[in-house]
Design a protein around this motif. Sequence first.
Motif, mmCIF file in Angstrom:
data_model
loop_
_atom_site.group_PDB
_atom_site.id
_atom_site.type_symbol
_atom_site.label_atom_id
_atom_site.label_comp_id
_atom_site.label_asym_id
_atom_site.label_seq_id
_atom_site.Cartn_x
_atom_site.Cartn_y
_atom_site.Cartn_z
ATOM 1 N N LEU A 231 44.011 -0.043 -45.526
ATOM 2 C CA LEU A 231 43.153 0.696 -46.455
ATOM 3 C C LEU A 231 41.682 0.447 -46.145
ATOM 4 O O LEU A 231 40.869 1.383 -46.167
ATOM 5 C CB LEU A 231 43.481 0.301 -47.896
ATOM 6 N N ILE A 232 41.324 -0.786 -45.838
ATOM 7 C CA ILE A 232 39.944 -1.095 -45.469
ATOM 8 C C ILE A 232 39.530 -0.314 -44.226
ATOM 9 O O ILE A 232 38.447 0.289 -44.179
ATOM 10 C CB ILE A 232 39.779 -2.613 -45.235
ATOM 11 N N LEU A 233 40.361 -0.300 -43.211
ATOM 12 C CA LEU A 233 40.027 0.398 -41.975
ATOM 13 C C LEU A 233 39.817 1.888 -42.227
ATOM 14 O O LEU A 233 38.914 2.508 -41.647
ATOM 15 C CB LEU A 233 41.130 0.187 -40.935
ATOM 16 N N ALA A 234 40.644 2.460 -43.118
ATOM 17 C CA ALA A 234 40.518 3.892 -43.401
ATOM 18 C C ALA A 234 39.291 4.205 -44.251
ATOM 19 O O ALA A 234 38.683 5.271 -44.096
ATOM 20 C CB ALA A 234 41.780 4.395 -44.093
ATOM 21 N N LEU A 235 38.913 3.290 -45.130
ATOM 22 C CA LEU A 235 37.782 3.531 -46.034
ATOM 23 C C LEU A 235 36.442 3.136 -45.427
ATOM 24 O O LEU A 235 35.395 3.640 -45.854
ATOM 25 C CB LEU A 235 37.978 2.755 -47.336
ATOM 26 N N TYR A 236 36.455 2.244 -44.456
ATOM 27 C CA TYR A 236 35.213 1.730 -43.874
ATOM 28 C C TYR A 236 35.213 1.971 -42.359
ATOM 29 O O TYR A 236 35.429 1.038 -41.564
ATOM 30 C CB TYR A 236 35.071 0.237 -44.161
ATOM 31 N N PRO A 237 34.974 3.213 -41.930
ATOM 32 C CA PRO A 237 34.994 3.507 -40.492
ATOM 33 C C PRO A 237 33.961 2.705 -39.701
ATOM 34 O O PRO A 237 34.203 2.374 -38.539
ATOM 35 C CB PRO A 237 34.700 5.011 -40.437
ATOM 36 N N GLU A 238 32.825 2.374 -40.336
ATOM 37 C CA GLU A 238 31.818 1.603 -39.614
ATOM 38 C C GLU A 238 32.299 0.184 -39.342
ATOM 39 O O GLU A 238 31.992 -0.409 -38.304
ATOM 40 C CB GLU A 238 30.502 1.579 -40.398
ATOM 41 N N VAL A 239 33.094 -0.384 -40.271
ATOM 42 C CA VAL A 239 33.693 -1.704 -40.054
ATOM 43 C C VAL A 239 34.691 -1.624 -38.904
ATOM 44 O O VAL A 239 34.729 -2.498 -38.024
ATOM 45 C CB VAL A 239 34.367 -2.213 -41.344
ATOM 46 N N GLN A 240 35.488 -0.575 -38.897
ATOM 47 C CA GLN A 240 36.472 -0.390 -37.837
ATOM 48 C C GLN A 240 35.788 -0.284 -36.467
ATOM 49 O O GLN A 240 36.212 -0.920 -35.495
ATOM 50 C CB GLN A 240 37.308 0.871 -38.115
ATOM 51 N N ARG A 241 34.706 0.485 -36.402
ATOM 52 C CA ARG A 241 34.009 0.663 -35.118
ATOM 53 C C ARG A 241 33.416 -0.658 -34.623
ATOM 54 O O ARG A 241 33.493 -0.980 -33.428
ATOM 55 C CB ARG A 241 32.908 1.713 -35.271
#
Length: 506
Positions: free
Chosen positions: A307-317
């Motif tokens: 859920l975090i990865l989907a909601l926070y694309p900048e964190v994922q990148r």
Amino acid sequence: MAITIAVFLSLLTAYVFWRLVSRKSLPPGPTGLPFIGNTLQMPKNREWVAYGQLAKKYGDVMHMTVLGKSIIVLTSREAILDLLEKKGTIYADRPIIPMGSEMIGYSRITILCPYGTRLKESRKLITNAVNARSAPDIHRVAEVKILRLLPKLLASPTDFKSHLRWFIAGVVLQITHGHDVQDLGTDPLCQLAGVVNAQFSAVLVPGKFLVDSFPLLRYIPAWFPGAGFKAFANDARRSLNRLLDEPYNQVKEQITRGTATESFTSKLIENNPNPSEEELLIYKMSSTQFYAAGADTTASSLESLFLILALYPEVQRKAQAELDALLGSTRLPKCSDRDKLPYVSGLVKEVHRWIPVFPLAIPHKVMQDDMYKGYHIPKGATVVANSWAVLHDPSIYPDPFEVKPERYLNQKIEDVNPDPVYFAFGYGRRYCPGRILADDMVFIVAATILATFNVTNARSLSGESILKDVQSDGGSINHPPPFTCTVTPRSADVAHFISNSLSSHN
């Protein structure tokens, strides 16, 4: 008539107790009613939020009563550490839950076992098996299982939650029983553990069973109207007995046939082939604890990760950039890479903090009268630590409702942004003995998924976009709200690599 008499006697006992303790200097709290105390004021859902609001009025050490039973709610880091950590020797017991501890027998599982020799021996076995020395062996198992997880995600990404649960089961049961889980839905041990977990979670829901408020009800006949809880207790006890016995006996039979794979349980049996009755119970409860306690809890953490990865694309990148710089395109991450991946490690810490699996730590029971800041903590009181309140305290974690892995990088103030693991896995002599295993599983999944997939488009089950102000669904084990997301390989080359290079592991 039996129920009426039981209720009357329970109320009378509660009133007498309430009158006695009310004369002492108890911590402040909401004013209760005679006999029933604060029973009608106890929050029914998202209790951690409600307790946090009450603490603003009554303070970080708050007293409430339910039918004469004292409940102490701790809402600050200072109070939790002062009592459950610094005075851990007298706050190490668990409250008796009539339905769960006595009627079903969950006191035979480490997590609810009363404080004493049995608990100490069980925890000693678990911590000896899951520690820094054994970490390389545990990491090897997790790294092999993750290679089987990736093709599953590639083939059916919408089933990511089921695949994550398979991964947890695969790692834990391999370590504990040498058991290879092929299919989560048909594996008999996983199915049995799932039944026990569901029954255990139901028992922990406050107010679900009237017998927990009126313990004398356990003595009414099973045929009596309203005694349906006794049938549930019997079913749950049978399930628990099976989970304690069947996996252990399976390993014992494999040892006899010479087909056993080395595991936590096989070592116990080989080191002591003829244990006493007490030793046998400790062995069974210890080996059962790994999966029974970790399956649903670690699944919740991994759902929060997605859920975090989907909601926070900048964190994922940012996390993917850190992984790419270290790994290039030549290999997948390993657990040993963790020290070289500070941002990904910070993301794992945010997983534990953002939606904590146990927003209220499993209750403790104080074993003797105590004093704290001039207040009397009565012997036998149930002590509840509001971990969620600490993990979302803006003075400890600035912008607490935002996911910010960088908050753990280059920390300049010691008391700001501490590692959430110290608040997410219990306290004192009852902290989770398997927290190293759980934390390592979250890390290897996070690092490997980030290296190979993109997770986007978080939506509710009705198809609506999910906002960052996520309201978790509550329950005895906290989960993110039900959601879907899109899981796609980062590139065609990654998809080809997973399909061709890793499919042989599946």
